[in-house]
Write a protein that holds these residues in place. Structure first.
Motif, PDB file in Angstrom:
ATOM      1  N   GLN A   9       0.862  -1.123   0.058  1.00  0.00           N
ATOM      2  CA  GLN A   9       0.031   0.059   0.199  1.00  0.00           C
ATOM      3  C   GLN A   9       0.987   1.355   0.053  1.00  0.00           C
ATOM      4  OE1 GLN A   9      -3.131  -0.546  -0.837  1.00  0.00           O
ATOM      5  NE2 GLN A   9      -4.261  -0.504   1.019  1.00  0.00           N
ATOM      6  N   TYR A  10       2.015   1.227   0.768  1.00  0.00           N
ATOM      7  CA  TYR A  10       2.834   2.411   0.813  1.00  0.00           C
ATOM      8  C   TYR A  10       3.485   2.648  -0.496  1.00  0.00           C
ATOM      9  CZ  TYR A  10       6.283   5.651   2.366  1.00  0.00           C
ATOM     10  OH  TYR A  10       7.075   7.063   2.433  1.00  0.00           O
ATOM     11  N   ARG A  11       3.987   1.633  -1.035  1.00  0.00           N
ATOM     12  CA  ARG A  11       4.547   2.054  -2.487  1.00  0.00           C
ATOM     13  C   ARG A  11       3.571   2.302  -3.553  1.00  0.00           C
ATOM     14  NH1 ARG A  11       8.165  -3.435  -3.340  1.00  0.00           N
ATOM     15  NH2 ARG A  11       9.001  -2.108  -5.091  1.00  0.00           N
ATOM     16  N   PHE A  12       2.427   1.847  -3.587  1.00  0.00           N
ATOM     17  CA  PHE A  12       1.453   2.353  -4.474  1.00  0.00           C
ATOM     18  C   PHE A  12       1.076   3.775  -4.142  1.00  0.00           C
ATOM     19  CE2 PHE A  12      -3.690   1.910  -5.333  1.00  0.00           C
ATOM     20  CZ  PHE A  12      -3.434   2.636  -6.656  1.00  0.00           C
ATOM     21  N   HIS A  13       0.785   4.119  -2.954  1.00  0.00           N
ATOM     22  CA  HIS A  13       0.388   5.294  -2.445  1.00  0.00           C
ATOM     23  C   HIS A  13       1.401   6.393  -2.512  1.00  0.00           C
ATOM     24  CE1 HIS A  13      -3.932   4.696  -1.463  1.00  0.00           C
ATOM     25  NE2 HIS A  13      -3.469   3.624  -1.457  1.00  0.00           N
ATOM     26  N   ARG A  14       2.774   6.030  -2.620  1.00  0.00           N
ATOM     27  CA  ARG A  14       3.742   6.955  -2.753  1.00  0.00           C
ATOM     28  C   ARG A  14       3.844   7.232  -4.236  1.00  0.00           C
ATOM     29  NH1 ARG A  14       9.620   4.762  -1.135  1.00  0.00           N
ATOM     30  NH2 ARG A  14       8.814   3.385  -2.834  1.00  0.00           N
ATOM     31  N   ASP A  15       3.520   6.528  -5.164  1.00  0.00           N
ATOM     32  CA  ASP A  15       3.563   6.513  -6.747  1.00  0.00           C
ATOM     33  C   ASP A  15       2.580   7.584  -7.022  1.00  0.00           C
ATOM     34  OD1 ASP A  15       5.531   4.617  -7.081  1.00  0.00           O
ATOM     35  OD2 ASP A  15       3.964   2.887  -7.598  1.00  0.00           O
ATOM     36  N   ILE A  16       1.272   7.742  -6.398  1.00  0.00           N
ATOM     37  CA  ILE A  16       0.332   8.704  -6.870  1.00  0.00           C
ATOM     38  C   ILE A  16       0.151   9.652  -5.802  1.00  0.00           C
ATOM     39  CG2 ILE A  16      -1.109   7.121  -7.834  1.00  0.00           C
ATOM     40  CD1 ILE A  16      -2.712   6.361  -5.563  1.00  0.00           C
ATOM     41  N   GLN A  17       1.086   9.946  -5.021  1.00  0.00           N
ATOM     42  CA  GLN A  17       0.890  11.151  -4.063  1.00  0.00           C
ATOM     43  C   GLN A  17       0.930  12.550  -4.789  1.00  0.00           C
ATOM     44  OE1 GLN A  17       4.746  11.543  -1.858  1.00  0.00           O
ATOM     45  NE2 GLN A  17       3.918  12.587  -0.319  1.00  0.00           N
ATOM     46  N   ALA A  18       1.664  12.288  -5.658  1.00  0.00           N
ATOM     47  CA  ALA A  18       1.610  14.053  -6.547  1.00  0.00           C
ATOM     48  C   ALA A  18       0.363  14.189  -7.072  1.00  0.00           C
ATOM     49  CB  ALA A  18       2.848  13.880  -7.416  1.00  0.00           C
ATOM     50  N   LEU A  19      -0.258  12.926  -7.560  1.00  0.00           N
ATOM     51  CA  LEU A  19      -1.619  13.267  -8.218  1.00  0.00           C
ATOM     52  C   LEU A  19      -2.632  13.727  -7.277  1.00  0.00           C
ATOM     53  CD1 LEU A  19      -1.899  10.056 -10.319  1.00  0.00           C
ATOM     54  CD2 LEU A  19      -0.502  11.881 -10.831  1.00  0.00           C
ATOM     55  N   TYR A  20      -2.796  13.173  -5.986  1.00  0.00           N
ATOM     56  CA  TYR A  20      -3.494  13.665  -5.155  1.00  0.00           C
ATOM     57  C   TYR A  20      -3.286  15.136  -4.805  1.00  0.00           C
ATOM     58  CZ  TYR A  20      -5.608   9.201  -3.818  1.00  0.00           C
ATOM     59  OH  TYR A  20      -6.254   8.296  -3.724  1.00  0.00           O
ATOM     60  N   GLN A  34      -5.876  11.518   0.107  1.00  0.00           N
ATOM     61  CA  GLN A  34      -4.728  10.797   0.265  1.00  0.00           C
ATOM     62  C   GLN A  34      -4.469  10.402   1.455  1.00  0.00           C
ATOM     63  OE1 GLN A  34      -0.519  11.467  -0.881  1.00  0.00           O
ATOM     64  NE2 GLN A  34      -1.521  13.501  -1.062  1.00  0.00           N
ATOM     65  N   ARG A  35      -3.965   8.996   1.441  1.00  0.00           N
ATOM     66  CA  ARG A  35      -3.837   8.292   2.788  1.00  0.00           C
ATOM     67  C   ARG A  35      -2.302   7.822   3.131  1.00  0.00           C
ATOM     68  NH1 ARG A  35      -6.893   3.109   1.353  1.00  0.00           N
ATOM     69  NH2 ARG A  35      -7.065   3.897  -0.731  1.00  0.00           N
ATOM     70  N   LEU A  36      -1.185   8.323   2.199  1.00  0.00           N
ATOM     71  CA  LEU A  36       0.081   7.965   2.529  1.00  0.00           C
ATOM     72  C   LEU A  36       0.437   8.329   3.785  1.00  0.00           C
ATOM     73  CD1 LEU A  36       2.534   6.859   0.871  1.00  0.00           C
ATOM     74  CD2 LEU A  36       3.432   9.194   0.497  1.00  0.00           C
ATOM     75  N   ALA A  37      -0.088   9.174   4.354  1.00  0.00           N
ATOM     76  CA  ALA A  37       0.767   9.430   5.866  1.00  0.00           C
ATOM     77  C   ALA A  37       0.080   8.692   6.724  1.00  0.00           C
ATOM     78  CB  ALA A  37       0.126  10.923   6.137  1.00  0.00           C
ATOM     79  N   GLN A  38      -1.060   8.098   6.735  1.00  0.00           N
ATOM     80  CA  GLN A  38      -1.623   7.061   7.618  1.00  0.00           C
ATOM     81  C   GLN A  38      -0.961   5.775   7.313  1.00  0.00           C
ATOM     82  OE1 GLN A  38      -4.727   9.195   6.085  1.00  0.00           O
ATOM     83  NE2 GLN A  38      -6.295   8.171   6.865  1.00  0.00           N
ATOM     84  N   ILE A  39      -0.825   5.477   6.044  1.00  0.00           N
ATOM     85  CA  ILE A  39      -0.079   4.296   5.707  1.00  0.00           C
ATOM     86  C   ILE A  39       1.328   4.229   6.367  1.00  0.00           C
ATOM     87  CG2 ILE A  39       0.894   2.507   3.846  1.00  0.00           C
ATOM     88  CD1 ILE A  39      -1.382   3.935   2.168  1.00  0.00           C
ATOM     89  N   ALA A  40       1.872   5.254   6.195  1.00  0.00           N
ATOM     90  CA  ALA A  40       3.411   5.362   7.093  1.00  0.00           C
ATOM     91  C   ALA A  40       3.311   5.350   8.375  1.00  0.00           C
ATOM     92  CB  ALA A  40       3.865   6.596   6.738  1.00  0.00           C
ATOM     93  N   LYS A  41       2.215   5.877   9.041  1.00  0.00           N
ATOM     94  CA  LYS A  41       1.939   5.654  10.719  1.00  0.00           C
ATOM     95  C   LYS A  41       1.755   4.167  10.650  1.00  0.00           C
ATOM     96  CE  LYS A  41      -0.969   6.741  14.333  1.00  0.00           C
ATOM     97  NZ  LYS A  41      -1.397   5.220  14.447  1.00  0.00           N
ATOM     98  N   ASP A  42       0.897   3.562  10.227  1.00  0.00           N
ATOM     99  CA  ASP A  42       0.543   2.034  10.270  1.00  0.00           C
ATOM    100  C   ASP A  42       1.902   1.408  10.258  1.00  0.00           C
ATOM    101  OD1 ASP A  42      -2.255   2.796  10.507  1.00  0.00           O
ATOM    102  OD2 ASP A  42      -2.395   2.312   8.504  1.00  0.00           O
ATOM    103  N   LEU A  43       2.814   1.628   9.283  1.00  0.00           N
ATOM    104  CA  LEU A  43       4.016   0.769   9.242  1.00  0.00           C
ATOM    105  C   LEU A  43       4.732   1.243  10.443  1.00  0.00           C
ATOM    106  CD1 LEU A  43       5.295   1.222   5.455  1.00  0.00           C
ATOM    107  CD2 LEU A  43       4.480  -0.872   6.564  1.00  0.00           C
TER     108      LEU A  43
END
Ligand code: HEM
Length: 196
Positions: free
Chosen positions: A50-61, A77-86
């Motif tokens: 999930q992190y790698r996918f959402h990092r790919d599209i971070q700029a689109l959001y 955008q959910r990248l920050a939550q995914i990073a926190k989950d990791l």
């Protein structure tokens, strides 16, 4: 005499769903075959995907041109939550990598990528419930899978309502489908790597 055409024309999101449903099914089965709820460590592999996918599209959001078409895009955008989950799962973040999709990708392709990311919230609600058995939830380890306060289905319908009304040419419609397929292929590649 007036004739009424009862043939419903599928919406864009319905077309995207139809064009990607077999890819989705096979991805869903592939992920579940990895027993991601057997342990926090196995679940963390999925979160890395999930992190790698959402990092790919971070700029689109964050792209204003897309935000003008899709209300609330930046907040989705959910990248920050995914990073926190990791972090909760005691995982380091995946190594830096160039995004799989360029920030200035054609608008229609970007819509295809975002369709996949936003749609994945629907399956996410199922995974969220299953994560509870690992002691994970909205406050710890699985925050990025928690449904939006509006409800996942409603939040999704708000997105598709906007997505469906963006005017696109036939060539752009094809690009949107290509974007969605590229997103699914990319996620599939991450699954193969993280679960290798
Ligand atoms: C084991 C993992 C997964 C499960 C169990 C799952 C399950 C589901 C379910 C039940 C739906 C709702 C289908 C419907 O309402 O007709 C859904 C929708 C969707 N999922 Fe997944 N999913 C999984 C993983 C993913 C992943 C990793 C992605 C992409 C990154 C994804 C993308 C989508 C999309 C785009 C939709 C929206 C389909 C639409 O209504 O247009 N899913 N998923």
């Amino acid at each position: 005499m007036t004739t009424i055409d009862t043939t419903a024309v599928p919406t864009r999101s319905q077309r995207l769903k139809a064009a990607t449903s077999s890819t989705h099914d096979s991805l869903d089965k592939r992920i579940m075959s990895e027993d991601i709820f057997a342990s926090r460590d196995r679940f963390a592999r999925f979160v890395r995907v999930q992190y790698r996918f959402h990092r790919d599209i971070q700029a689109l959001y964050a792209a204003p041109v897309l935000g003008a078409l899709l209300p609330d895009l930046a907040e989705r955008q959910r990248l920050a939550q995914i990073a926190k989950d990791l972090g909760d799962l005691q995982q380091s973040l995946p190594a830096d990598a160039a995004p799989a999709v360029a920030a200035d990708v054609e608008l229609a392709r970007a819509l295809g990528w975002l369709y996949v990311a936003e749609g994945s919230n629907l399956g996410g609600t199922i995974l969220f419930k299953m994560a509870a058995k690992l002691g994970l939830g909205a406050g710890f380890g699985a925050s990025h899978l928690a449904a939006h306060p509006d409800g996942a289905a409603r939040h999704w319908r708000q997105f598709t309502a906007a997505l469906d009304t963006v005017p696109l040419t036939d060539a752009q419609e094809a690009q949107a489908i290509e974007g969605a397929n590229a997103a699914f292929r990319t996620v599939r590649g991450y699954v193969e790597e993280e679960f290798a």
